[in-house]
Structure formats: structure tokens, C-alpha cells
Enzyme design. Structure first.
Site, PDB file in Angstrom:
ATOM      1  N   ASP A  29       0.772  -0.989  -0.189  1.00  0.00           N
ATOM      2  CA  ASP A  29      -0.012  -0.011  -0.099  1.00  0.00           C
ATOM      3  C   ASP A  29       0.739   1.243  -0.112  1.00  0.00           C
ATOM      4  O   ASP A  29       1.518   1.207  -0.976  1.00  0.00           O
ATOM      5  CB  ASP A  29      -0.885   0.068   1.348  1.00  0.00           C
ATOM      6  N   CYS A  70       4.306  -8.443  -1.673  1.00  0.00           N
ATOM      7  CA  CYS A  70       4.222  -7.247  -0.796  1.00  0.00           C
ATOM      8  C   CYS A  70       5.692  -6.931  -0.304  1.00  0.00           C
ATOM      9  O   CYS A  70       6.764  -7.358  -0.806  1.00  0.00           O
ATOM     10  CB  CYS A  70       3.038  -7.578   0.057  1.00  0.00           C
ATOM     11  N   GLN A  74       4.487 -13.359   2.735  1.00  0.00           N
ATOM     12  CA  GLN A  74       4.502 -14.850   3.557  1.00  0.00           C
ATOM     13  C   GLN A  74       3.176 -15.313   3.501  1.00  0.00           C
ATOM     14  O   GLN A  74       2.289 -14.736   3.215  1.00  0.00           O
ATOM     15  CB  GLN A  74       4.809 -14.504   5.166  1.00  0.00           C
ATOM     16  N   CYS A 154      14.770   0.628  -7.567  1.00  0.00           N
ATOM     17  CA  CYS A 154      14.378   1.724  -8.138  1.00  0.00           C
ATOM     18  C   CYS A 154      13.569   2.706  -7.296  1.00  0.00           C
ATOM     19  O   CYS A 154      12.576   2.338  -6.626  1.00  0.00           O
ATOM     20  CB  CYS A 154      13.302   1.567  -9.324  1.00  0.00           C
TER      21      CYS A 154
HETATM   22 ZN   LIG Z   1      10.678   3.054 -10.889  1.00  0.00          ZN
END
Ligand SMILES: [Zn+2]
Length: 166
Positions: A29, A70, A74, A154
Site C-alpha cells: 500500500d 508485498c 509470507q 528503483c
Molecule cells: Zn521506478
């Protein structure tokens, strides 16, 4: 045509991620905006995942392998079902008086990757249309494991990330 979900390790993903047939789906999120992400990954937050699932299927046209993750990714299938049950019946808040509830918010957080992968499998089964998606995978240890192993992160703020997966 039951699809199963398999796991892929970070090093396996690193060696296959530049193939054109793979899409990486980040279902974290808010963390994506401050923790960085895997280059070229798509973002479908777990909070709104179910609403955007048809959009996701459109965006991955031509890909046959989807890798979900995520933060931690897990959970075995029982845990995933438990978390799914939680979401459906109780939203995100745990009611401590409900003896049947096994998962709290933190536990839901760490199974978002497998949970969303499972939702996509269910969606595709209901859709009964060939989307060309053959493999649905979950990245073991999630983004946190990826970053902890020193793999490339990134930090662009482009939506979607335009970085080439390298
Ligand atoms: Zn990126």
C-alpha cells in the site's frame, strides 16, 4: 483449469525479470512511495486490488507470468484463506471479542502478496476466458527480502514506473 501459485526466490526473479513475458505486481500500500520498488513493477495496492483486478488483467496482456509481492509475501494457503476471510467479514479492523478471528492487521499486511495472487487466480477461474496468463507466482520474502539481499531498487516517482527491468 485450476491454476496454482508457486513461489520464486529473489535470485530466480533477478535472472528472469528482464524477459518480456513477465510482469511484477507490487501490492504494497503506502510503503511503495517511500521504500522504493523493483524496477518496472506495476502497482496494484492490496487495499483496492479487487476493484482494479480487470484493469490489471488488461495491463498485463501479452504476459504469461505474473510475480506478486508485498513487503514480506509470507503465508501458506491456509493463512491466505484466513486473511481473506478476515477481509471479507471484518474489513481491516480486528474485533477482539470475536473468538473466530485469527488474523490481526499486521498479519494481514505480511500475506498481501499471496492473498492478491489468490484473488487473481479466483478471478481468472470465474472469467473462463483465456487471458494467456499461465504462471502466477509470489516472490519469496517480498520486497523487504529483495532489498535486504542487495538487489536493485528503483526510487523513481513515476506512475507507472518506466524503468526497464534490467
Ligand atoms: Zn521506478
Amino acid at each position: 483449469m485450476a491454476r496454482s501459485i508457486s513461489y520464486v526466490t529473489g535470485s530466480q526473479l533477478l535472472s528472469i525479470k528482464s524477459r518480456p513475458n513477465i510482469a511484477i505486481i507490487d501490492v504494497r500500500d503506502d510503503e511503495r512511495s517511500y521504500d522504493g520498488h523493483i524496477a518496472g513493477s506495476l502497482h496494484f495496492a492490496s487495499d483496492t486490488f479487487s476493484d482494479k483486478i480487470s484493469n490489471l488483467v488488461q495491463q498485463v496482456k501479452g504476459k504469461d507470468t505474473l510475480v506478486f509481492h508485498c513487503a514480506l509475501s509470507q503465508g501458506d494457503s491456509n493463512e491466505v484463506l484466513g486473511a481473506e476471510y478476515m477481509r471479507c467479514n471484518f474489513g481491516k479492523s480486528r474485533n477482539k471479542d470475536e473468538g473466530v478471528v485469527r488474523f490481526d492487521d499486521q498479519e494481514i499486511q505480511i500475506v498481501r502478496g499471496p492473498t492478491c495472487a489468490r484473488r487473481l487466480v479466483n478471478y481468472l477461474e470465474e472469467m473462463k476466458e483465456d487471458t494467456g496468463i499461465k504462471n502466477i507466482m509470489v516472490l519469496e520474502r517480498g520486497f523487504n527480502g529483495w532489498e535486504a539481499s542487495g538487489r536493485p531498487v528503483c526510487r523513481c516517482t513515476d506512475v507507472p514506473c518506466k524503468a526497464e527491468s534490467a
